[in-house]
Design a protein around this motif. Structure first.
Motif, short mmCIF file in Angstrom:
data_model
loop_
_atom_site.label_atom_id
_atom_site.label_comp_id
_atom_site.label_asym_id
_atom_site.label_seq_id
_atom_site.Cartn_x
_atom_site.Cartn_y
_atom_site.Cartn_z
N ILE A 166 0.87 -1.18 0.00
CA ILE A 166 0.00 0.00 0.00
C ILE A 166 0.91 1.23 0.00
CG2 ILE A 166 -1.42 1.35 1.60
CD1 ILE A 166 -3.20 -0.98 1.93
N GLN A 167 0.59 2.15 -0.86
CA GLN A 167 1.44 3.34 -0.98
C GLN A 167 0.69 4.56 -0.47
OE1 GLN A 167 3.30 3.84 -4.88
NE2 GLN A 167 3.04 1.67 -5.23
N LEU A 168 1.15 5.12 0.62
CA LEU A 168 0.55 6.34 1.14
C LEU A 168 1.56 7.46 0.92
CD1 LEU A 168 -1.00 4.93 4.41
CD2 LEU A 168 -2.01 5.09 2.14
N ASP A 169 1.06 8.57 0.40
CA ASP A 169 1.98 9.64 0.02
C ASP A 169 1.57 10.92 0.74
OD1 ASP A 169 3.47 11.58 -1.17
OD2 ASP A 169 3.16 10.85 -3.22
N LYS A 170 2.42 11.35 1.66
CA LYS A 170 2.09 12.53 2.47
C LYS A 170 2.04 13.81 1.65
CE LYS A 170 3.52 10.57 6.80
NZ LYS A 170 4.67 10.17 7.61
N ASP A 171 2.68 13.77 0.48
CA ASP A 171 2.72 14.98 -0.35
C ASP A 171 1.44 15.20 -1.14
OD1 ASP A 171 5.23 15.30 0.60
OD2 ASP A 171 6.24 14.41 -1.15
N LEU A 172 0.56 14.23 -1.16
CA LEU A 172 -0.68 14.40 -1.90
C LEU A 172 -1.65 15.26 -1.10
CD1 LEU A 172 -1.37 10.86 -3.41
CD2 LEU A 172 -0.46 12.88 -4.55
N LYS A 173 -2.56 15.91 -1.86
CA LYS A 173 -3.58 16.72 -1.18
C LYS A 173 -4.51 15.84 -0.36
CE LYS A 173 -4.94 19.30 -4.62
NZ LYS A 173 -5.81 20.08 -5.51
N GLU A 174 -4.79 14.67 -0.91
CA GLU A 174 -5.72 13.76 -0.27
C GLU A 174 -5.19 13.30 1.09
OE1 GLU A 174 -8.31 10.53 -2.81
OE2 GLU A 174 -6.13 10.47 -2.75
N PRO A 175 -6.03 13.37 2.13
CA PRO A 175 -5.53 12.90 3.44
C PRO A 175 -5.12 11.43 3.38
CG PRO A 175 -7.73 13.89 3.64
CD PRO A 175 -7.42 13.83 2.19
N LEU A 176 -4.19 11.05 4.23
CA LEU A 176 -3.69 9.68 4.24
C LEU A 176 -4.81 8.67 4.44
CD1 LEU A 176 -0.35 9.93 6.27
CD2 LEU A 176 -0.66 9.69 3.79
N TYR A 177 -5.76 8.99 5.34
CA TYR A 177 -6.80 7.98 5.62
C TYR A 177 -7.67 7.74 4.39
CZ TYR A 177 -10.97 10.98 6.10
OH TYR A 177 -12.03 11.80 5.86
N VAL A 178 -7.86 8.80 3.56
CA VAL A 178 -8.65 8.62 2.33
C VAL A 178 -7.88 7.75 1.34
CG1 VAL A 178 -9.77 9.76 0.38
CG2 VAL A 178 -9.86 10.81 2.66
N GLN A 179 -6.58 8.01 1.24
CA GLN A 179 -5.74 7.18 0.36
C GLN A 179 -5.83 5.71 0.79
OE1 GLN A 179 -1.67 8.63 -0.17
NE2 GLN A 179 -2.34 10.74 0.21
N LEU A 180 -5.75 5.51 2.10
CA LEU A 180 -5.79 4.14 2.61
C LEU A 180 -7.16 3.51 2.33
CD1 LEU A 180 -4.42 1.85 4.12
CD2 LEU A 180 -5.12 2.90 6.27
N TYR A 181 -8.21 4.29 2.59
CA TYR A 181 -9.57 3.84 2.30
C TYR A 181 -9.70 3.39 0.85
CZ TYR A 181 -14.41 4.50 0.74
OH TYR A 181 -15.63 4.34 0.13
N GLU A 182 -9.23 4.25 -0.08
CA GLU A 182 -9.37 3.96 -1.51
C GLU A 182 -8.63 2.67 -1.87
OE1 GLU A 182 -11.11 5.23 -3.83
OE2 GLU A 182 -11.85 7.08 -2.90
N GLN A 183 -7.46 2.50 -1.30
CA GLN A 183 -6.65 1.35 -1.69
C GLN A 183 -7.21 0.05 -1.13
OE1 GLN A 183 -2.33 1.96 -1.85
NE2 GLN A 183 -2.69 4.16 -1.83
N ILE A 184 -7.72 0.10 0.09
CA ILE A 184 -8.32 -1.13 0.64
C ILE A 184 -9.63 -1.44 -0.11
CG2 ILE A 184 -9.32 -2.23 2.69
CD1 ILE A 184 -7.35 -0.73 4.39
N LYS A 185 -10.38 -0.39 -0.41
CA LYS A 185 -11.63 -0.58 -1.17
C LYS A 185 -11.33 -1.31 -2.49
CE LYS A 185 -13.93 2.59 -3.77
NZ LYS A 185 -14.60 3.88 -4.07
N LEU A 186 -10.25 -0.86 -3.15
CA LEU A 186 -9.87 -1.45 -4.43
C LEU A 186 -9.52 -2.93 -4.25
CD1 LEU A 186 -9.75 -0.33 -7.23
CD2 LEU A 186 -7.32 0.07 -6.94
N MET A 187 -8.79 -3.20 -3.16
CA MET A 187 -8.40 -4.59 -2.92
C MET A 187 -9.64 -5.47 -2.72
SD MET A 187 -5.23 -3.70 -0.44
CE MET A 187 -4.69 -5.34 0.02
N ILE A 188 -10.65 -4.91 -2.07
CA ILE A 188 -11.89 -5.68 -1.88
C ILE A 188 -12.58 -5.87 -3.23
CG2 ILE A 188 -14.19 -5.65 -0.81
CD1 ILE A 188 -12.86 -4.11 1.56
N LYS A 189 -12.62 -4.80 -4.01
CA LYS A 189 -13.27 -4.90 -5.33
C LYS A 189 -12.54 -5.86 -6.25
CE LYS A 189 -16.06 -0.84 -6.00
NZ LYS A 189 -16.52 0.03 -7.09
N GLN A 190 -11.22 -5.92 -6.07
CA GLN A 190 -10.43 -6.82 -6.91
C GLN A 190 -10.45 -8.25 -6.37
OE1 GLN A 190 -6.51 -5.16 -7.03
NE2 GLN A 190 -7.04 -3.58 -8.50
N HIS A 191 -11.22 -8.47 -5.32
CA HIS A 191 -11.30 -9.79 -4.69
C HIS A 191 -9.96 -10.23 -4.10
CE1 HIS A 191 -15.20 -10.04 -6.60
NE2 HIS A 191 -14.63 -9.84 -7.76
#
Lengths: 479, 479
Positions: free
Chosen positions: B11-36
């Motif tokens: 999982i790649q979290l990037d502090k330099d992005l505008k998006e808060p870290l927790y949203v980045q983490l949310y998106e990536q876990i969501k994707l993992m669930i969607k990808q089964h």
């Protein structure tokens, strides 16, 4: 572009050992060459590069390379680097198959046909003539009639459900109770070991293995950057004193064992040994990977009980091949997954190759359901039992009394321990000159192979050949 | 015992992005669930544990989990932890096959039979009825007659030599000159990607991928701990400006591309684009992994030229499946290895599964030699060409004008870009209620899937079904 020195990542150099670092390095590279992990013509990494990777002084690498060159394992080209040398014996040497290590038997056949008198006591692959092609053909045709195009579509990553059900039923006969949801179908036992390694080992984790053990497992653990500690074996099984001492000291993540007809020694763990091993694993909280390598070829009345049957707290990962004994090239095996690891193992399987061939799974499901698998195994077992007993008789009759070997409960080979006066490498060379190919024990050791072990196999030999082969070894080894 | 959080290592979290870290983490876990990658019932790691692994504050994980729960992706049991939830639609949802992601089609069939009216526009697996079982039967029987037991013995780890020779001859027709010693036979394209990843990627290495790309590749790169950077695509191929900017900045070890009929977009790179890509890779010294995913199903007069044909300095690793288009479940592919990587790739293949099924290799060698492979491909291509052109006509006729899609040169699907007024997830749900299964575009994005893409496939549909399916989508999406 600098590539990762993947072959070298897990070389273990220990400054606390008496042996100088360069000797340790020499021994480990030598072993990699002997195990064919580095092939003739392979360019060794530049001294500086390897030294950096191993975090040692460049002179350590220089000295190891010098020693390798002196002993004919590598050669150097001025201004170009060092390369792995062609090993002394070539075409015949390629016949030396270290257990699972594959060779193209069609090519072998050609070589063998060109060298009529060669007796190959090295391979433990089945004699291809013993496989019933007719039955296989009928089964494939039936499956294709039944499933049509579905036999060719993607299979579920975990495996064809009916096959997982058949396996569960087979396992119940071996006192292992599980359900299809904890069976993972894999493309051969090696893939199982690799998947387990990737699922649970981090760089630097410790794995215990038997000494000696199966080289393919060593390679898989090393590729994950694991540190490997070898545990002694006794005739009753794993050396419990050595095991407990090292458990206390190293806290391994995983213990890799072959409790029934161990490869290469043929040792079978006693019940007491199994129970004690389980207790220790529980106390020190390690997973056990049981490679049920060849227990189908046990020649005793009672078939052996897997270690998994003693597993009360779901810490044994059990691997068994379905194809190995009679169709090894078809690559089909399974593992029983502890509940807590199931999802991770499934993910790693999916990343590795998505799924195992659906057609192969359907064919073997049919073999299991219709009792054909057991029938084949029985017929092969009865042939090999005769050969095995004959080989034991010949060994008793002809081999010098100071060559020590165990009478295994089954399998396709004898593991000989040589006395001080003999060296494995010399015997192998002399035997080769007489047309007998023997498997060197060295690759089965994690490090410091003692040059005192050889493995004699009879998988592809007639009784006459077993007789001749052992007599030739008698001549070479007699006092 | 703490297991390695293998699903989460990359999982790649990037502090330099505008998006808060927790949203980045949310998106990536969501994707993992969607990808089964995480299945229903999977227990998520404890907050503290995941936070430690990702080196973030525990509150980041807490907030991401809260968001996941709010949106129905996970649920929590008091005192026990968080679990992946059953996704809204279940049996039908399982039909959603994301490209290579396998499903047991026998089970599907049962589901489909229970739901006669379902139109599956999600799968890109072939219609099993299109496979000639008779030919396959004859070939298997011939091989068994010819090779007997040798068909079942271990194959050389690199692959059956005659097959490697046949492949070399096929490649010459595509302007690729190589020799059998640089062909590695593998158990499907996914294994090829995985082997390449393991051979050349170290933890922290950077890999470039197209955006969107094949999820199985993302998973393989992540499992090696690689960081993944996505590169934009244009209708001419890879976005050269984006590529060069990122090459300058990130210096990747590897660039993973599908230059002909890209998955999922259907884009084919122009010749100029291919040449420029090669030039940039050379200048910035990166390997290229070319996944020649489905170019066999190109419907143009001239068959596409692989990127490998432009490779003058041996930096393209080329992967092609032999089984995918008509027998995907048989798992057979090959890769062309750059000389400098050959030994390492061979070693990793050996560790992975020793060798690919010898019987399958012999069967496909026969198919290639006797022209049967080409014959099958031709017949399947002509059927699909009709369906493809029909689907394009229907799409043009019925789909709203603000839905954008490319006319690909081949393949089994259309990739639709939705306008602002529409969302992929809504359309998928509505279509499902009408009995049409559509593949969500989200899993093909490395991160931040825009919810604006869907893939419509026609691999298993009749013309009437294509017609009905697209009309239903028309109704759902009309202004």
């Amino acid at each position: 572009m600098k590539d990762k020195l993947i072959e070298f990542v897990s070389i273990q150099l220990d400054k606390d050992l008496k042996e100088p670092l360069y000797v340790q390095l020499y021994e480990q590279i030598k072993l990699m060459i002997k195990q064919h992990l580095l092939s003739p013509g392979y360019k060794l990494p530049a001294v500086r590069n390897l030294a950096q990777n191993l975090q040692v002084n460049p002179s350590t690498v220089v000295n190891a390379y010098k020693e390798l060159e002196k002993n004919g394992f590598i050669f150097s080209k001025r201004g170009s680097g060092s390369y792995v040398a062609e090993q002394v014996i070539n075409t015949i040497d390629e016949l030396e198959e270290n257990n699972h290590i594959p060779i193209d038997l069609t090519d072998d056949l050609k070589i063998l046909q060109g060298q009529k008198n060669v007796i190959n006591m090295s391979t433990i692959s089945l004699n291809p003539d013993m496989i019933s092609i007719e039955t296989f053909k009928q089964v494939v045709n039936k499956i294709l009639e039944r499933d049509k195009g579905y036999a060719f579509t993607y299979q579920d990553s975990q495996g064809y459900l009916p096959l997982r059900q058949s396996i569960t039923q087979e396992l119940a006969k071996k006192r292992i109770n599980t359900t299809p949801e904890y069976i993972q179908i894999i493309s051969g036992a090696q893939q199982g070991i690799d998947i387990v390694a990737r699922a649970i080992l981090k760089h630097g984790d410790i794995v215990f293995v038997e000494n000696p053990t199966y080289p393919g497992a060593i390679a898989a653990f090393r590729s994950c950057g694991a540190k490997i500690i070898d545990i002694k074996l006794t005739k009753e099984g794993i050396d419990l004193v050595d095991l407990e001492n090292k458990l206390r000291k190293f806290r391994p993540k995983l213990i890799y064992v072959m409790p029934n007809i161990q490869n290469p020694t043929g040792i079978s763990y006693t019940k007491a040994n199994c129970r004690r091993l389980m207790g220790l694993a529980r106390f020190y909280n390690a997973y056990i990977l049981e490679d049920d390598y060849i227990s189908g070829l046990c020649y005793q009345e009672k078939s052996p009980i897997p270690l998994k049957a003693y597993d009360t707290d779901d810490r044994v990962i059990y691997i068994r091949s379905l194809s190995k004994i009679f169709m090894p090239g078809l690559r089909l095996a399974y593992l029983i997954m502890p509940q807590v690891l199931a999802q991770t193992l499934l993910n790693v399987k999916h990343i590795s190759d998505i799924a195992t061939s659906g057609l192969t799974q359907r064919v073997f499901d049919y073999y299991l359901r219709e009792g054909l698998w057991q029938e084949h195994l029985n017929s092969i077992r009865s042939v090999y039992k005769t050969q095995f007993e004959f080989a034991l008789r010949m060994a008793k009759k002809y081999l010098p009394k100071d060559i020590d070997y165990l009478k295994p409960q089954g399998g396709l080979s004898l593991w000989l321990n040589l006395p001080d006066r003999l060296n494995a490498s010399e015997i192998i060379e002399k035997a080769r000159n007489e047309g007998v190919i023997i498997c060197d024990g060295a690759p089965f050791f994690v490090r410091n192979a003692p040059n005192k072990q050889i493995r004699l196999s009879f998988a592809t030999l007639s009784l006459a050949e077993i007789n001749t082969g052992i007599k030739i070894i008698q001549n070479i080894t007699k006092d």
